[in-house]
Design a protein around this motif. Structure first.
Motif, PDB file in Angstrom:
ATOM      1  N   TYR A 495      44.635  41.721  24.861  1.00  0.00           N
ATOM      2  CA  TYR A 495      44.832  42.543  26.060  1.00  0.00           C
ATOM      3  C   TYR A 495      45.156  41.650  27.256  1.00  0.00           C
ATOM      4  O   TYR A 495      46.056  41.954  28.048  1.00  0.00           O
ATOM      5  CB  TYR A 495      43.587  43.380  26.338  1.00  0.00           C
ATOM      6  CG  TYR A 495      43.801  44.450  27.392  1.00  0.00           C
ATOM      7  CD1 TYR A 495      44.176  45.737  27.030  1.00  0.00           C
ATOM      8  CD2 TYR A 495      43.644  44.168  28.749  1.00  0.00           C
ATOM      9  CE1 TYR A 495      44.391  46.723  27.990  1.00  0.00           C
ATOM     10  CE2 TYR A 495      43.861  45.135  29.715  1.00  0.00           C
ATOM     11  CZ  TYR A 495      44.231  46.411  29.331  1.00  0.00           C
ATOM     12  OH  TYR A 495      44.459  47.373  30.285  1.00  0.00           O
ATOM     13  N   ASP A 498      48.826  40.247  26.777  1.00  0.00           N
ATOM     14  CA  ASP A 498      49.974  41.159  26.733  1.00  0.00           C
ATOM     15  C   ASP A 498      49.955  42.270  27.779  1.00  0.00           C
ATOM     16  O   ASP A 498      51.010  42.817  28.102  1.00  0.00           O
ATOM     17  CB  ASP A 498      50.067  41.808  25.343  1.00  0.00           C
ATOM     18  CG  ASP A 498      50.223  40.784  24.232  1.00  0.00           C
ATOM     19  OD1 ASP A 498      50.788  39.709  24.501  1.00  0.00           O
ATOM     20  OD2 ASP A 498      49.771  41.060  23.100  1.00  0.00           O
ATOM     21  N   HIS A 499      48.778  42.601  28.311  1.00  0.00           N
ATOM     22  CA  HIS A 499      48.701  43.815  29.127  1.00  0.00           C
ATOM     23  C   HIS A 499      47.986  43.636  30.462  1.00  0.00           C
ATOM     24  O   HIS A 499      47.798  44.626  31.181  1.00  0.00           O
ATOM     25  CB  HIS A 499      47.995  44.924  28.336  1.00  0.00           C
ATOM     26  CG  HIS A 499      48.559  45.149  26.974  1.00  0.00           C
ATOM     27  ND1 HIS A 499      49.808  45.688  26.771  1.00  0.00           N
ATOM     28  CD2 HIS A 499      48.055  44.885  25.740  1.00  0.00           C
ATOM     29  CE1 HIS A 499      50.052  45.766  25.474  1.00  0.00           C
ATOM     30  NE2 HIS A 499      49.007  45.284  24.826  1.00  0.00           N
ATOM     31  N   TYR A 500      47.584  42.417  30.779  1.00  0.00           N
ATOM     32  CA  TYR A 500      46.802  42.217  32.001  1.00  0.00           C
ATOM     33  C   TYR A 500      47.502  41.219  32.918  1.00  0.00           C
ATOM     34  O   TYR A 500      47.981  40.190  32.443  1.00  0.00           O
ATOM     35  CB  TYR A 500      45.404  41.702  31.642  1.00  0.00           C
ATOM     36  CG  TYR A 500      44.430  41.706  32.800  1.00  0.00           C
ATOM     37  CD1 TYR A 500      43.774  42.870  33.179  1.00  0.00           C
ATOM     38  CD2 TYR A 500      44.178  40.541  33.524  1.00  0.00           C
ATOM     39  CE1 TYR A 500      42.882  42.875  34.240  1.00  0.00           C
ATOM     40  CE2 TYR A 500      43.290  40.541  34.586  1.00  0.00           C
ATOM     41  CZ  TYR A 500      42.645  41.709  34.938  1.00  0.00           C
ATOM     42  OH  TYR A 500      41.764  41.723  35.996  1.00  0.00           O
ATOM     43  N   PRO A 502      47.508  45.110  34.682  1.00  0.00           N
ATOM     44  CA  PRO A 502      48.302  46.289  34.318  1.00  0.00           C
ATOM     45  C   PRO A 502      49.481  46.510  35.265  1.00  0.00           C
ATOM     46  O   PRO A 502      49.515  45.991  36.386  1.00  0.00           O
ATOM     47  CB  PRO A 502      47.291  47.442  34.431  1.00  0.00           C
ATOM     48  CG  PRO A 502      45.948  46.801  34.445  1.00  0.00           C
ATOM     49  CD  PRO A 502      46.131  45.460  35.066  1.00  0.00           C
ATOM     50  N   LYS A 556      55.297  47.908  31.846  1.00  0.00           N
ATOM     51  CA  LYS A 556      54.201  47.492  30.977  1.00  0.00           C
ATOM     52  C   LYS A 556      53.290  48.696  30.741  1.00  0.00           C
ATOM     53  O   LYS A 556      52.310  48.892  31.447  1.00  0.00           O
ATOM     54  CB  LYS A 556      53.424  46.347  31.640  1.00  0.00           C
ATOM     55  CG  LYS A 556      52.539  45.560  30.691  1.00  0.00           C
ATOM     56  CD  LYS A 556      51.624  44.576  31.417  1.00  0.00           C
ATOM     57  CE  LYS A 556      52.311  43.735  32.447  1.00  0.00           C
ATOM     58  NZ  LYS A 556      51.387  42.761  33.088  1.00  0.00           N
ATOM     59  N   ASN A 558      50.497  51.342  29.545  1.00  0.00           N
ATOM     60  CA  ASN A 558      49.087  51.229  29.192  1.00  0.00           C
ATOM     61  C   ASN A 558      48.964  51.245  27.666  1.00  0.00           C
ATOM     62  O   ASN A 558      49.304  52.234  27.021  1.00  0.00           O
ATOM     63  CB  ASN A 558      48.329  52.412  29.804  1.00  0.00           C
ATOM     64  CG  ASN A 558      46.859  52.427  29.428  1.00  0.00           C
ATOM     65  OD1 ASN A 558      46.374  51.574  28.691  1.00  0.00           O
ATOM     66  ND2 ASN A 558      46.142  53.414  29.939  1.00  0.00           N
ATOM     67  N   PRO A 559      48.468  50.162  27.040  1.00  0.00           N
ATOM     68  CA  PRO A 559      48.430  50.103  25.574  1.00  0.00           C
ATOM     69  C   PRO A 559      47.530  51.162  24.956  1.00  0.00           C
ATOM     70  O   PRO A 559      47.738  51.571  23.813  1.00  0.00           O
ATOM     71  CB  PRO A 559      47.901  48.693  25.293  1.00  0.00           C
ATOM     72  CG  PRO A 559      47.148  48.316  26.522  1.00  0.00           C
ATOM     73  CD  PRO A 559      47.895  48.947  27.652  1.00  0.00           C
ATOM     74  N   ASN A 588      47.368  47.131  18.653  1.00  0.00           N
ATOM     75  CA  ASN A 588      46.580  46.820  19.845  1.00  0.00           C
ATOM     76  C   ASN A 588      45.093  47.043  19.601  1.00  0.00           C
ATOM     77  O   ASN A 588      44.253  46.271  20.051  1.00  0.00           O
ATOM     78  CB  ASN A 588      47.048  47.694  21.011  1.00  0.00           C
ATOM     79  CG  ASN A 588      46.195  47.512  22.250  1.00  0.00           C
ATOM     80  OD1 ASN A 588      46.180  46.450  22.855  1.00  0.00           O
ATOM     81  ND2 ASN A 588      45.470  48.560  22.636  1.00  0.00           N
TER      82      ASN A 588
END
Length: 645
Positions: A495, A498-500, A502, A556, A558-559, A588
């Motif tokens: 997370y 790849d996602h932070y 957001p 990007k 939200n996963p 994920n």
């Protein structure tokens, strides 16, 4: 040192753990005020969006809490804006006292140069100083532990006739330490081991172990130290006081295997605090202690052992035992640990005593002033990295990683802002720069640090029309929030990578260029509308229209919304899209509920029955009463019957 610590820790944030302990301490005080009638400390609850019983709190003593409470009363800050700042000042003073005792022990072993070295080594360890700014659970115990070792050394030196003054000081030190955590029992073991050892070593050839005239006075003083400290501990600890034998044993059992199963990042993988790999502690020592000290510590231990005869070996042996035994016990017992070596902080000052003494021996061995000066320059050079890092990144010294790992890499692979102290400056930035405090309409802030955020907003911004709601990365799309404060606590490696932070982040609170808390602004609420259309309205066409706008507007996504997108497309028979989103959701999060449910539905429709069974079993393990899943499961069972193949 104290000035530096007070400056660095001024107005620093705090976490729900400290709020719990503060509330627990107040409940214990209420027990005494009520004459034992108020036993609310047994069933404390911390107000959050849901109430949770803090079952483990009674297993802690409250000696620090009593002192902090008194300081709050004296300064008029009890239950006020500055309540936690005063608590932190008390904690920081205790850290300086721990450094002082570290130096005093080194002075008794080798001299004042060794004392200065040991004290500065401890002070220049970023992890220790970082926790000292605000960790009111572990630092006070650490101070009590090193103080007890010091007074035990004095007691040993004065055998067989220790003074009343030393006896009382040792008793009080043991009481303070044990009255914080049952781990203080280790000190009683050292006392019972080293008193006879010192008496044996002091006897002259042909003399008795101890003279008759010294036996009774010494026994009475030992009884005062042990009995007095135990009685004071029982009297000051309400949980133990109401049932001394049973509850004290319960506290010991809890310490052996603390009931806290916490998922955390370690070497890029997720591990659990109750089932740690054997290299957990060694790895954290290796990457969080300054490299110069990593080199000095083993060299110092070897030198001190080789030169036992040049210093009083009983003292040195006690310090070594006090440093090593906790580490051996934690490894052998598979002790529950998290946040690196925070829970074992108390061993570290003893280690710095040995490092200070050993370094002083190295200086003596060099003899020539030019060599000693060169060695001094080498020492100073070794501390450049931790000093520069601490100055640049205060008050986040506790997330320091040394040159062997570096914070920028460790950020993804290990823990960082585990006490979420960066949330405080994030709230302050939000209230000032987004003018939230001045808005007439109510503002909803979603955050994964809800307990602290609600308390801080209530006490520091009492007139603001703002409320915080506790969320996680998995469910924050279910709320119609205006701002999201997302701290790195409990965020896993994938997370973070790849996602932070957001999409929609407008500001971050950083350490060494890495975000610790992200402030996200949402003016469209599309994530909420997607979730609401599915969860509350069962309207997949409406959800799909919102989803299309959302996906077109974000770089990007939200996963944790991917599973929901998979379900939307599955129910609208867009199977290719459903599989694409579903596989990403499962990648994920292996147990993503919506993603698995969507994949079960698609696999069933495509007659991939075995795959459908695998997906739906994972879903049913999470929600066995879900109507949609139960109907789908019945359909799958029917399809599996031989007559329907």
């Amino acid at each position: 040192m104290l000035c530096v610590m007070l400056y660095s820790g001024a107005n620093v944030g705090f976490c729900s753990d400290e709020m719990d302990m503060n509330q627990y301490g107040k409940a214990n005080i209420s027990f005494y005020k009520s004459g034992g009638k108020d036993t609310s400390f047994l069933n404390l609850m911390q107000e959050n969006d849901s109430l949770r019983v803090m079952k483990t709190l009674p297993f802690y003593g409250s000696n620090f809490e009593y002192i902090a409470h008194a300081a709050n009363i004296l300064t008029g800050t009890l239950d006020g804006k500055q309540e936690y700042n005063v608590r932190h000042v008390v904690n920081q003073v205790m850290a300086i006292i721990a450094i002082l005792f570290c130096g005093l022990i080194a002075a008794r072993l080798k001299g004042y140069r060794a004392a200065l070295l040991a004290a500065w080594f401890l002070f220049l360890t970023p992890t220790f100083i970082g926790w000292a700014l605000f960790d009111t659970k572990d630092l006070p115990f650490c101070m009590g532990y090193i103080a007890s070792v010091y007074f035990l050394i004095l007691f040993m030196e004065q055998l067989p006739r220790p003074t009343v003054k030393t006896t009382i000081y040792l008793m009080l030190a043991l009481f303070f330490t044990l009255g914080i955590r049952v781990g203080g029992l280790l000190l009683y073991g050292y006392l019972l081991l080293f008193v006879p050892l010192v008496l044996w070593s002091k006897r002259r050839k042909g003399e008795v172990f101890i003279k008759k005239e010294d036996l009774l006075p010494l026994a009475s003083k030992l009884a005062l130290v042990i009995g007095g400290s135990l009685v004071l501990t029982i009297l000051s600890w309400p949980y133990v006081l109401i049932d001394p034998m049973h509850n004290f044993v319960a506290a010991i059992e809890s310490a052996k295997k603390f009931p806290a199963d916490i998922a955390m990042n370690f070497k890029g993988d997720v591990i659990h605090s109750i089932l740690l790999p054997g290299d957990y502690l060694p790895t954290y020592f290796f990457i969080t202690i300054p490299v110069i000290l990593l080199a000095l510590m083993p060299a110092s231990f070897v030198l001190v052992v080789l030169k036992f005869k040049q210093i009083k070996w009983q003292r040195v042996l006690l310090v070594m035992v006090a440093a090593i035994v906790p580490l051996i016990y934690s490894q052998v017992s598979s002790m529950t640990l998290y946040n690196g070596w925070r829970h074992l902080m108390f061993f570290y000052p003893c280690t710095m005593v040995i490092a200070g003494v050993g370094t002083d021996m190295i200086i003596d061995m060099l003899k020539k002033p030019v060599l000693q000066m060169a060695f001094g320059v080498l020492l100073l050079a070794g501390f450049i990295h931790p000093i520069r890092w601490c100055i640049a990144n205060g008050p986040y010294q506790y997330v320091y990683y040394n040159e062997l790992e570096g914070f920028k890499d460790a950020y993804y692979n290990y823990e960082n802002d585990v006490w979420s102290i960066s949330v405080k400056p994030a709230i302050d930035w939000l209230m000032i720069n987004e003018h939230v405090a001045d808005k007439k309409d109510s503002v909803l802030i979603a955050t994964n640090v809800g307990t602290y955020a609600n308390y801080y907003l209530r006490t520091q911004y009492p007139g603001a029309r703002v409320r915080a709601v506790a969320v996680s990365t998995k469910n924050y799309s279910n709320y119609k929030w205006d701002y999201l404060l997302l701290n790195t606590i409990f965020l896993q490696t994938n997370y973070l990578q790849d996602h932070y932070p957001p999409d929609g982040t407008i500001h971050t609170i950083d350490a060494d260029g890495r975000p610790l808390t992200a402030i996200v602004k949402d003016t469209t609420h599309l994530q909420y509308y997607i979730s609401d259309a599915v969860e509350n309205q069962d309207n997949y066409f409406k959800a799909d229209s919102f989803a299309r706008v959302y996906m077109a507007s974000t770089r990007k996504p939200n996963p944790n919304l991917l599973g929901l997108l998979a379900m939307i497309n599955a129910r609208l028979y867009n199977y290719d899209k459903a599989v694409d989103y579903g596989m990403k959701a499962i990648q994920n999060n292996h147990n993503d509920f919506s993603g698995r449910a969507a994949m079960a539905f698609v696999c069933f429709k495509q007659k991939k029955i075995e795959a459908a069974v695998e997906h739906i079993n994972i879903c049913l393990a999470q929600d066995p009463n879900n109507d949609f899943l139960l109907q789908l499961a019945d359909s799958i069972k029917f399809a599996m019957q031989p007559s329907n193949n």
